[in-house]
Design a protein around this motif. Sequence first.
Motif, PDB file in Angstrom:
ATOM      1  N   ALA A 216      53.443  38.430  29.632  1.00 60.26           N
ATOM      2  CA  ALA A 216      53.288  39.717  30.319  1.00 60.26           C
ATOM      3  C   ALA A 216      51.811  40.087  30.426  1.00 60.26           C
ATOM      4  O   ALA A 216      51.348  40.569  31.473  1.00 60.26           O
ATOM      5  N   ALA A 217      51.074  39.866  29.326  1.00 59.52           N
ATOM      6  CA  ALA A 217      49.636  40.160  29.352  1.00 59.52           C
ATOM      7  C   ALA A 217      48.909  39.261  30.344  1.00 59.52           C
ATOM      8  O   ALA A 217      47.952  39.682  31.001  1.00 59.52           O
ATOM      9  N   LEU A 218      49.383  38.013  30.455  1.00 58.85           N
ATOM     10  CA  LEU A 218      48.783  37.068  31.401  1.00 58.85           C
ATOM     11  C   LEU A 218      48.960  37.566  32.837  1.00 58.85           C
ATOM     12  O   LEU A 218      48.010  37.554  33.642  1.00 58.85           O
ATOM     13  N   LYS A 219      50.180  37.998  33.155  1.00 58.83           N
ATOM     14  CA  LYS A 219      50.445  38.507  34.502  1.00 58.83           C
ATOM     15  C   LYS A 219      49.658  39.794  34.766  1.00 58.83           C
ATOM     16  O   LYS A 219      49.177  40.016  35.882  1.00 58.83           O
ATOM     17  N   LEU A 220      49.557  40.635  33.747  1.00 62.67           N
ATOM     18  CA  LEU A 220      48.783  41.865  33.894  1.00 62.67           C
ATOM     19  C   LEU A 220      47.317  41.550  34.161  1.00 62.67           C
ATOM     20  O   LEU A 220      46.675  42.180  35.007  1.00 62.67           O
ATOM     21  N   PHE A 221      46.795  40.560  33.426  1.00 62.99           N
ATOM     22  CA  PHE A 221      45.409  40.127  33.620  1.00 62.99           C
ATOM     23  C   PHE A 221      45.194  39.655  35.049  1.00 62.99           C
ATOM     24  O   PHE A 221      44.208  40.017  35.708  1.00 62.99           O
ATOM     25  N   LEU A 222      46.148  38.855  35.544  1.00 64.72           N
ATOM     26  CA  LEU A 222      46.046  38.355  36.916  1.00 64.72           C
ATOM     27  C   LEU A 222      46.112  39.503  37.919  1.00 64.72           C
ATOM     28  O   LEU A 222      45.332  39.557  38.884  1.00 64.72           O
ATOM     29  N   SER A 223      47.042  40.436  37.699  1.00 69.95           N
ATOM     30  CA  SER A 223      47.173  41.566  38.634  1.00 69.95           C
ATOM     31  C   SER A 223      45.912  42.431  38.628  1.00 69.95           C
ATOM     32  O   SER A 223      45.503  42.950  39.674  1.00 69.95           O
ATOM     33  N   GLN A 224      45.284  42.573  37.448  1.00 67.12           N
ATOM     34  CA  GLN A 224      44.036  43.333  37.374  1.00 67.12           C
ATOM     35  C   GLN A 224      42.937  42.650  38.167  1.00 67.12           C
ATOM     36  O   GLN A 224      42.167  43.305  38.884  1.00 67.12           O
ATOM     37  N   LEU A 225      42.869  41.322  38.042  1.00 67.46           N
ATOM     38  CA  LEU A 225      41.872  40.579  38.812  1.00 67.46           C
ATOM     39  C   LEU A 225      42.158  40.687  40.314  1.00 67.46           C
ATOM     40  O   LEU A 225      41.238  40.837  41.127  1.00 67.46           O
ATOM     41  N   GLN A 226      43.444  40.592  40.681  1.00 69.74           N
ATOM     42  CA  GLN A 226      43.811  40.719  42.095  1.00 69.74           C
ATOM     43  C   GLN A 226      43.441  42.098  42.626  1.00 69.74           C
ATOM     44  O   GLN A 226      42.920  42.222  43.740  1.00 69.74           O
ATOM     45  N   GLU A 227      43.736  43.128  41.836  1.00 70.38           N
ATOM     46  CA  GLU A 227      43.402  44.482  42.242  1.00 70.38           C
ATOM     47  C   GLU A 227      41.891  44.662  42.338  1.00 70.38           C
ATOM     48  O   GLU A 227      41.388  45.316  43.256  1.00 70.38           O
ATOM     49  N   HIS A 228      41.194  44.049  41.371  1.00 67.72           N
ATOM     50  CA  HIS A 228      39.728  44.120  41.389  1.00 67.72           C
ATOM     51  C   HIS A 228      39.183  43.469  42.658  1.00 67.72           C
ATOM     52  O   HIS A 228      38.296  44.017  43.329  1.00 67.72           O
ATOM     53  N   LYS A 229      39.746  42.302  42.994  1.00 67.02           N
ATOM     54  CA  LYS A 229      39.289  41.612  44.207  1.00 67.02           C
ATOM     55  C   LYS A 229      39.668  42.406  45.445  1.00 67.02           C
ATOM     56  O   LYS A 229      38.868  42.529  46.395  1.00 67.02           O
ATOM     57  N   ALA A 230      40.911  42.935  45.447  1.00 68.77           N
ATOM     58  CA  ALA A 230      41.338  43.741  46.585  1.00 68.77           C
ATOM     59  C   ALA A 230      40.455  44.975  46.740  1.00 68.77           C
ATOM     60  O   ALA A 230      40.089  45.359  47.859  1.00 68.77           O
ATOM     61  N   GLU A 231      40.098  45.580  45.604  1.00 68.52           N
ATOM     62  CA  GLU A 231      39.205  46.739  45.644  1.00 68.52           C
ATOM     63  C   GLU A 231      37.841  46.328  46.173  1.00 68.52           C
ATOM     64  O   GLU A 231      37.215  47.055  46.956  1.00 68.52           O
ATOM     65  N   ASN A 232      37.381  45.147  45.741  1.00 67.74           N
ATOM     66  CA  ASN A 232      36.119  44.630  46.267  1.00 67.74           C
ATOM     67  C   ASN A 232      36.183  44.436  47.775  1.00 67.74           C
ATOM     68  O   ASN A 232      35.248  44.765  48.505  1.00 67.74           O
ATOM     69  N   GLU A 233      37.321  43.860  48.218  1.00 59.12           N
ATOM     70  CA  GLU A 233      37.486  43.622  49.658  1.00 59.12           C
ATOM     71  C   GLU A 233      37.551  44.932  50.424  1.00 59.12           C
ATOM     72  O   GLU A 233      36.981  45.051  51.512  1.00 59.12           O
ATOM     73  N   ARG A 234      38.280  45.918  49.851  1.00 60.15           N
ATOM     74  CA  ARG A 234      38.329  47.226  50.506  1.00 60.15           C
ATOM     75  C   ARG A 234      36.945  47.867  50.548  1.00 60.15           C
ATOM     76  O   ARG A 234      36.547  48.446  51.567  1.00 60.15           O
ATOM     77  N   CYS A 235      36.258  47.755  49.423  1.00 60.27           N
ATOM     78  CA  CYS A 235      34.906  48.310  49.350  1.00 60.27           C
ATOM     79  C   CYS A 235      33.997  47.615  50.359  1.00 60.27           C
ATOM     80  O   CYS A 235      33.246  48.262  51.092  1.00 60.27           O
ATOM     81  N   CYS A 236      34.069  46.258  50.397  1.00 61.90           N
ATOM     82  CA  CYS A 236      33.247  45.493  51.332  1.00 61.90           C
ATOM     83  C   CYS A 236      33.608  45.839  52.774  1.00 61.90           C
ATOM     84  O   CYS A 236      32.722  45.955  53.636  1.00 61.90           O
ATOM     85  N   SER A 237      34.917  45.977  53.021  1.00 55.66           N
ATOM     86  CA  SER A 237      35.353  46.318  54.377  1.00 55.66           C
ATOM     87  C   SER A 237      34.807  47.676  54.801  1.00 55.66           C
ATOM     88  O   SER A 237      34.311  47.845  55.923  1.00 55.66           O
ATOM     89  N   ALA A 238      34.882  48.642  53.881  1.00 57.88           N
ATOM     90  CA  ALA A 238      34.355  49.973  54.189  1.00 57.88           C
ATOM     91  C   ALA A 238      32.844  49.924  54.384  1.00 57.88           C
ATOM     92  O   ALA A 238      32.297  50.551  55.304  1.00 57.88           O
ATOM     93  N   LEU A 239      32.172  49.172  53.508  1.00 59.73           N
ATOM     94  CA  LEU A 239      30.715  49.051  53.621  1.00 59.73           C
ATOM     95  C   LEU A 239      30.328  48.358  54.928  1.00 59.73           C
ATOM     96  O   LEU A 239      29.368  48.770  55.602  1.00 59.73           O
TER      97      LEU A 239
END
Length: 562
Positions: A216-239
């Motif tokens: 469960a912690a492994l999947k959570l870690f992956l989802s956090q990284l995915q969200e982090h990347k998605a947030e980066n992409e959203r941030c980059c897209s907005a920028l």
Amino acid sequence: MRVSEVHAAECGAYLNRAQVRLQEIWDEIGIPEEQRVQRTNDVHKHIKGLLDLMITEEEQLKKRLLKNIELCVKELHNLCSELQLPSFEEEDGCTMLQMEKNSRTRLEVMKGHKKQRMEELKGLVSKDRELCGILSTTPFYIDTDCTPSLKQLEAYHAYMDDLTKEKERRHEEFVAVKKEIIVFMEDLERNPETSFEMDVIYEDEEEFCLSIDNMAALKLFLSQLQEHKAENERCCSALRSKIHELWERLLIPQEEREAFSEHMVKTKKRNVEALQAEVQRLEVLKMQSMKTVIEAIRAEIALFWEKCFYSEEQRQSFVPYYDDDFTEELLNLHEAEIGTLKMCYEGHRTLLDGVTKWQENWTLYMELDKRANDPSRFTNRGGNLLKEEKQRADLQKSLPKLEKSLKAQIDAWVEEHGKEFLVNGQKFLEYVQQQWDYHHAEKEKEKQESLNVTSTISTPNSLLGSGLSGTLCQSSLQKPAPSASKGFGFRTPGQGKTPRALDRNKENISNLRSAPSGTLRSQDTHDNTFTMVASSYSEFTRDLSKASNVKSAVLNSTVSHQ
């Protein structure tokens, strides 16, 4: 007779013969009677002692056999009970030796079964502990001090098979998730921070604890990284959107944009930092070019006003648009307004695109209709005439369908949002109907004017007889529909009246043709009264020429709307 009995008989005969021979020897020697008796007693004692000893030994053997049989049978009974097997039963008619041998052999077999089961149990327990350590689960419950039954071993094997499959499944999942995590961490240029993250990245895959919590912690870690990347992409897209917008407003040279192209595609940490720095740089330039930027935004606002069909009242309500004091506050107000307009456009895009399509089709329809009424359309038109007529007929069919589709969409929108869908401050469908009414009124007016002129042409003597005094005039005209300036800023039709107008046109033409020559025919249509009087011959000929053109346009018109 048994061989043993024969041997016993021979032994008895031999003793008798030996006794006789001893008597003969004693006679030949002359042994006295007293000594013969003594020696005979010695022989009897010796033979008796030997036989008694043998009998004693055989009786002890019998006792041992009976005891062994008893012990074996008892142990066999216990083992059968422990192994949950049927009890051992000796066959009838067996001797002691056979019974002892059978029970002893059976006992050895049962001990072998017990040993095999215990070794099997030991192996299962060892593997169970290993898997439980990896999966962090509870071991299979079984008493390791007792011999397991076949059913218990079977259940244990089934449990271990499921546990092994679960371990393999979790291991495969761990390996796959680990690969994704490594890719995301590389993209994010991120290193392991916690002990768990370090275990995931660096620990041997076979040694990683595949517990439910760890998975469960492994999947959570992956989802956090995915969200982090998605947030980066959203941030980059907005920028990037902000940068592109500022580039356009500040008229940044193309070569300068191309030098920054790498950061407009990738989303690594350094790219994010570069985008943020570029936005800051452009914001500084924007503040230095306040007037130019505001004017560029105003041009964009005007464009979206057109796209969103804002009414003049709505446009006037944005007062900062007309302010010439170019300050940062004014810039913020304009940026907020363009943001609102973009959201409005995107939120209503389907409907607005439909309205735009209707407007374009209607504008083309009106243009084609105007050409259809142009008397010169038969000259210098090449092959375009048939093409335009077909296009106009197609638009006559497609416009009502488009209006029907838009009505369904608008009704759904109104039901969803609980308010009217307005275009240029007016209900779209009402305006459509208004424009159709206006269009039909114009067509009716043209038809009546054409019939009036034609009637005047057919009675020139009457006109001349009236003294050639007066002018061409029209009285009691029906008022046209409201002008387009009160609506969307473009002319649009209504529906359902063109066929009726066409019937009237045919009817009026019929009346025109049946009018007697040399008389002035007064045409009364919709309470309209037309009279025509020429004050001079030159004026009469001029009016006659105009009337001929109008008549040609009326007779060739195919305006209808269904």
